[in-house]
Design an enzyme around this catalytic site. Structure first.
Site, PDB file in Angstrom:
ATOM      1  N   LEU A  39       0.807  -1.219   0.000  1.00 32.71           N
ATOM      2  CA  LEU A  39       0.000   0.000   0.000  1.00 32.71           C
ATOM      3  C   LEU A  39       0.842   1.271   0.000  1.00 32.71           C
ATOM      4  CD1 LEU A  39      -2.769  -1.133   2.521  1.00 32.71           C
ATOM      5  CD2 LEU A  39      -2.865  -1.129   0.016  1.00 32.71           C
ATOM      6  N   UNK A  40       2.076   1.186  -0.445  1.00 34.81           N
ATOM      7  CA  UNK A  40       2.981   2.339  -0.499  1.00 34.81           C
ATOM      8  C   UNK A  40       2.763   3.094  -1.812  1.00 34.81           C
ATOM      9  N   GLY A  41       3.148   4.344  -1.832  1.00 39.43           N
ATOM     10  CA  GLY A  41       3.015   5.146  -3.045  1.00 39.43           C
ATOM     11  C   GLY A  41       3.832   4.636  -4.216  1.00 39.43           C
ATOM     12  N   ARG A  90      -3.125  -3.364  -5.686  1.00 40.84           N
ATOM     13  CA  ARG A  90      -1.951  -2.604  -6.104  1.00 40.84           C
ATOM     14  C   ARG A  90      -0.770  -3.545  -6.155  1.00 40.84           C
ATOM     15  NH1 ARG A  90      -0.592   2.574  -2.615  1.00 40.84           N
ATOM     16  NH2 ARG A  90      -2.656   3.103  -3.291  1.00 40.84           N
TER      17      ARG A  90
END
Length: 190
Positions: A39-41, A90
């Site tokens: 869930l990181u950018g 993601r």
């Protein structure tokens, strides 16, 4: 303080499938270790670049992703949920890693995984950002805090084919840009 192995080949990890990953089987190959989060950018970019590197060097490079929830709680899935999160959320679009993922672990603090205790002992800071520190101290959720701590998701460690830690890269160093160092270690024409 965590036990620090004498050799890279003395280390092991447990894969997401529950099977032991024995580092002794990596002799003669370069190894890229990266702490990852779904869930990181930069999850999409970094996971895709990890797949790309593994595909470019299928027999001579081992890529290992170590999911970690110590940075902004960005890997909050359970072990059995991580692959579906990657596939549907993601990066999404049916993504499947072509490299091995381990079970979630801590990379810093009292419960740090022995792999990271060893690597941080040998490579105490990223070569591209020797002053790299956690940007927001309020986000530090582990103890003790050390100068050699991993500072965020997607920090990378490259190990040579003889088991010697070669270089540590900061979170801002794009994974794909490690390719020249991999070629150098494998003595492949650049």
């Amino acid at each position: 303080m965590a036990y620090i192995a004498k050799s890279f080949y003395d280390l092991s990890a447990i894969g997401l499938d529950g099977e032991k990953i024995d580092f002794n089987t990596f002799r003669g190959r370069a190894v890229l270790i990266e702490n990852v989060a779904s869930l990181u950018g930069t999850t999409t970019r970094d996971y895709n670049q990890l797949n790309e590197l593994q595909c470019r060097f299928p027999r001579r490079l081992v890529v290992l992703g170590f999911p970690c929830n110590q940075f902004g709680h960005q890997e909050n899935c359970q072990n059995e949920e991580i692959l579906n999160s990657l596939k549907y959320v993601r990066p999404g679009g049916g993504y499947q890693p072509t490299f091995s993922l381990t079970q979630k672990c801590d990379v810093n603090g009292q419960n740090e995984h022995p792999v990271f205790a060893y690597l941080k002992d040998k490579l105490p800071y990223p070569y591209d950002d020797p002053f790299s520190l956690m940007t927001d101290p309020k986000l530090i959720i582990w103890s003790p805090v050390r100068r050699s701590d991993v500072s965020w998701n997607f920090e990378k460690f490259l190990i040579g084919p003889e088991g010697e830690p070669f270089r540590r890269y900061s979170r801002s160093f794009q994974t794909i840009n490690i390719e020249p160092d991999i070629k150098r270690l494998l003595k492949v024409a650049i």
